[in-house]
Write an enzyme that holds these catalytic residues in place. Structure first.
Site, mmCIF file in Angstrom:
data_model
loop_
_atom_site.group_PDB
_atom_site.id
_atom_site.type_symbol
_atom_site.label_atom_id
_atom_site.label_comp_id
_atom_site.label_asym_id
_atom_site.label_seq_id
_atom_site.Cartn_x
_atom_site.Cartn_y
_atom_site.Cartn_z
ATOM 1 N N GLY A 1 30.832 100.357 -19.181
ATOM 2 C CA GLY A 1 29.857 100.253 -17.930
ATOM 3 C C GLY A 1 29.949 99.724 -16.560
ATOM 4 O O GLY A 1 31.949 100.119 -16.835
ATOM 5 N N ALA B 1 33.518 92.855 -10.825
ATOM 6 C CA ALA B 1 34.489 94.447 -11.270
ATOM 7 C C ALA B 1 34.521 95.576 -10.602
ATOM 8 O O ALA B 1 35.551 96.476 -10.119
ATOM 9 C CB ALA B 1 32.857 95.343 -12.439
ATOM 10 N N LYS C 1 29.848 80.047 -18.080
ATOM 11 C CA LYS C 1 29.403 79.788 -16.571
ATOM 12 C C LYS C 1 27.883 80.958 -16.412
ATOM 13 O O LYS C 1 27.848 80.484 -15.128
ATOM 14 C CB LYS C 1 31.076 80.721 -16.154
HETATM 15 N N1 LIG Z 1 30.361 93.355 -14.402
HETATM 16 C C1 LIG Z 1 31.527 92.269 -13.802
HETATM 17 O O1 LIG Z 1 32.108 92.418 -12.759
HETATM 18 C C2 LIG Z 1 32.371 91.957 -15.357
HETATM 19 C C3 LIG Z 1 33.089 91.129 -14.990
HETATM 20 C C4 LIG Z 1 34.467 90.418 -15.895
HETATM 21 C C5 LIG Z 1 32.752 90.552 -17.531
HETATM 22 N N2 LIG Z 1 31.897 91.120 -17.756
HETATM 23 C C6 LIG Z 1 31.490 91.052 -18.541
HETATM 24 O O2 LIG Z 1 31.907 92.152 -19.096
HETATM 25 C C7 LIG Z 1 30.493 92.745 -20.150
HETATM 26 C C8 LIG Z 1 30.543 94.366 -20.427
HETATM 27 O O3 LIG Z 1 29.902 94.693 -19.064
HETATM 28 P P1 LIG Z 1 29.987 96.048 -18.007
HETATM 29 O O4 LIG Z 1 29.356 95.439 -16.099
HETATM 30 O O5 LIG Z 1 30.998 97.070 -18.154
HETATM 31 O O6 LIG Z 1 28.561 95.945 -18.752
HETATM 32 P P2 LIG Z 1 27.154 96.728 -17.272
HETATM 33 O O7 LIG Z 1 26.126 95.762 -17.728
HETATM 34 O O8 LIG Z 1 27.757 97.498 -15.904
HETATM 35 O O9 LIG Z 1 26.584 98.332 -18.398
HETATM 36 C C9 LIG Z 1 25.712 98.417 -19.210
HETATM 37 C C10 LIG Z 1 26.299 98.774 -20.650
HETATM 38 O O10 LIG Z 1 25.904 98.671 -22.326
HETATM 39 C C11 LIG Z 1 26.421 100.467 -22.217
HETATM 40 N N3 LIG Z 1 25.195 100.040 -23.559
HETATM 41 C C12 LIG Z 1 23.352 100.401 -22.810
HETATM 42 N N4 LIG Z 1 22.577 100.324 -24.372
HETATM 43 C C13 LIG Z 1 23.372 100.394 -25.419
HETATM 44 C C14 LIG Z 1 23.315 100.192 -26.190
HETATM 45 N N5 LIG Z 1 22.428 100.208 -26.819
HETATM 46 N N6 LIG Z 1 24.483 100.284 -27.356
HETATM 47 C C15 LIG Z 1 25.938 99.451 -26.621
HETATM 48 N N7 LIG Z 1 26.009 100.206 -25.362
HETATM 49 C C16 LIG Z 1 24.627 100.316 -24.704
HETATM 50 C C17 LIG Z 1 25.500 101.243 -21.130
HETATM 51 O O11 LIG Z 1 25.865 102.183 -20.912
HETATM 52 C C18 LIG Z 1 26.944 100.251 -20.310
HETATM 53 O O12 LIG Z 1 27.456 100.921 -20.508
HETATM 54 C C19 LIG Z 1 29.680 91.874 -20.762
HETATM 55 O O13 LIG Z 1 29.758 90.721 -21.427
HETATM 56 C C20 LIG Z 1 30.359 91.345 -18.749
HETATM 57 O O14 LIG Z 1 29.377 90.026 -18.884
HETATM 58 C C21 LIG Z 1 31.727 91.830 -16.391
HETATM 59 O O1 LIG Z 2 27.788 89.798 -12.262
HETATM 60 P P1 LIG Z 2 28.482 88.888 -13.126
HETATM 61 O O2 LIG Z 2 27.757 87.379 -12.559
HETATM 62 O O3 LIG Z 2 27.512 89.479 -14.557
HETATM 63 O O4 LIG Z 2 29.726 88.217 -13.180
HETATM 64 C C1 LIG Z 2 31.087 89.244 -13.267
HETATM 65 C C2 LIG Z 2 32.469 88.337 -14.088
HETATM 66 O O5 LIG Z 2 32.206 87.944 -14.810
HETATM 67 C C3 LIG Z 2 32.364 87.211 -12.865
HETATM 68 O O6 LIG Z 2 34.473 86.849 -12.939
#
Ligand SMILES: NC(=O)c1ccc[n+]([C@@H]2O[C@H](COP(=O)([O-])OP(=O)(O)OC[C@H]3O[C@@H](n4cnc5c(N)ncnc54)[C@H](O)[C@@H]3O)[C@@H](O)[C@H]2O)c1
Ligand SMILES: O=P(O)(O)OC[C@H](O)CO
Length: 320
Positions: free
Chosen positions: A12, A153, A204
């Site tokens: 993602g 991200a 958070k």
């Molecule tokens: N995006 C950020 O800025 C950020 C930063 C730090 C931590 N995180 C954490 O990272 C984790 C992943 O978030 P992300 O931002 O990479 O994802 P995202 O929210 O951007 O994307 C969703 C992902 O889930 C996948 N998906 C959809 N249906 C699915 C299914 N049935 N089974 C498996 N996968 C499926 C999609 O293909 C996609 O890759 C989360 O816990 C989020 O809190 C995100």
């Molecule tokens: O975009 P949010 O709210 O899922 O937060 C993204 C990261 O977890 C921030 O550190």
């Protein structure tokens, strides 16, 4: 000795940003195999498979558009194929999908594999709260560290400076993950209190939803790492949870509708984590002690009015 093969489980917004870093870093160290597998939940984009687009254009056009991924990051749609031979597993998917995915991976995990979870969320377990890293540990029987921090991200992919925290019960493994993911602009501190780091990352998200609407045996210094107060501030100002919550107030749409409309497939972790935490608090008769968490849940899912949000703080048990 051949370098250790890395598999990124997830692709993602965050998964793709971290793939960009890992792809570069493995080439610079003989500790790692220079080819990285990235498991992609397959979907069609304008009639083409997302994995094919990533493997030809080297860009995750849906979840991290505008950023090229290193060519040594190979998108693989089959999880069993993706994890084959991998000694280092980086888990980065929305938390609701982790259990099922671990079940599919289990028969294919290489001996001696280690993992790290970048997933911010929790699950409800028979005895209360279950950490996502515990689900992975229990299902796959591997050592699992966590990485959580004030990291948006797209900003990390833009190589803007930020810090992050690795929580590692096995410190040596924590340092392997640091070598895998640290860059001049993505600075990593390794601490031993893995569970505290992970709880910061999960909880958070609920507070971030609240921001959009308007203890014990652990060492409090962990809260001063990137995973703690810094992430809370970052997510409340710039994250998806607060953006969607703000739109929730401005429109009369549900969180689910807004998530689908605004995030193009990305997933919110805050509302669901609030529901999981609420269930645990209710079971333990502790709802009154966590008025902010309870109010976020009730507004998201039970029709409580946003204008009552401040009441949760006015009625905080410390003030009664
Ligand atoms: N995006 C950020 O800025 C950020 C930063 C730090 C931590 N995180 C954490 O990272 C984790 C992943 O978030 P992300 O931002 O990479 O994802 P995202 O929210 O951007 O994307 C969703 C992902 O889930 C996948 N998906 C959809 N249906 C699915 C299914 N049935 N089974 C498996 N996968 C499926 C999609 O293909 C996609 O890759 C989360 O816990 C989020 O809190 C995100
Ligand atoms: O975009 P949010 O709210 O899922 O937060 C993204 C990261 O977890 C921030 O550190």
């Amino acid at each position: 000795m051949p370098g250790k093969k890395v598999c990124i489980v997830g692709s993602g917004n965050w998964g793709s940003a971290i793939a960009k870093i890992i792809g570069h870093n493995v080439k610079a160290s003989n500790r790692f195999d220079p080819m990285v597998n990235m498991w992609v939940y397959e979907e069609m984009i304008d009639g083409k498979k997302l994995t094919e687009i990533i493997n030809t254009e080297h860009e995750n056009v849906k979840y991290l558009p505008g950023h090229k991924l290193p060519k040594n990051v190979v998108a693989v749609p089959d999880i069993t194929e993706a994890v084959k031979g991998a000694k280092i597993l980086v888990f980065v998917i929305p938390h609701q999908f982790i259990g099922k995915l671990c079940d599919q991976m289990k028969p294919h995990i290489a001996e001696g594999a280690i993992g790290i979870s970048l997933i911010k969320g929790i699950d409800e377990g028979p005895e209360g709260l279950t950490l996502i890293s515990d689900i992975i540990r229990e299902k796959l029987q591997i050592d699992v560290s966590v990485l959580m921090g004030a990291n948006i991200a797209s900003e990390v992919a833009d190589e803007k400076f930020c810090e992050t925290t690795i929580g590692a019960r096995n410190e040596a493994n924590g340092h392997i993950f640091k070598e895998l993911m640290q860059t001049p602009n993505f600075r990593i501190a390794v601490v031993r209190e893995s569970d505290t780091v992970e709880l910061c990352g999960a909880l958070k998200n609920i507070v971030a939803v609240g921001a959009g609407f308007c203890d014990g045996s652990v060492s409090s210094t962990t809260f001063l790492e990137s995973c703690g107060v810094a992430d809370l501030i970052t997510t409340c100002y710039g994250g998806r949870n607060r953006k969607v919550a703000e739109a929730f107030v401005r429109t009369s749409k549900s969180i689910a509708e807004l998530e689908a409309e605004m995030l193009n497939g990305q997933k919110l972790q805050g509302p669901q984590t609030s529901a999981e935490v609420y269930k645990i608090l209710k079971k333990r008769d502790m709802v009154n002690k966590f008025p902010l968490f309870a109010a976020v849940y009730q507004i998201c899912f039970e029709g409580r009015q946003v204008k009552e949000f401040i009441t949760c703080l006015q009625n905080h048990p410390e003030h009664l």
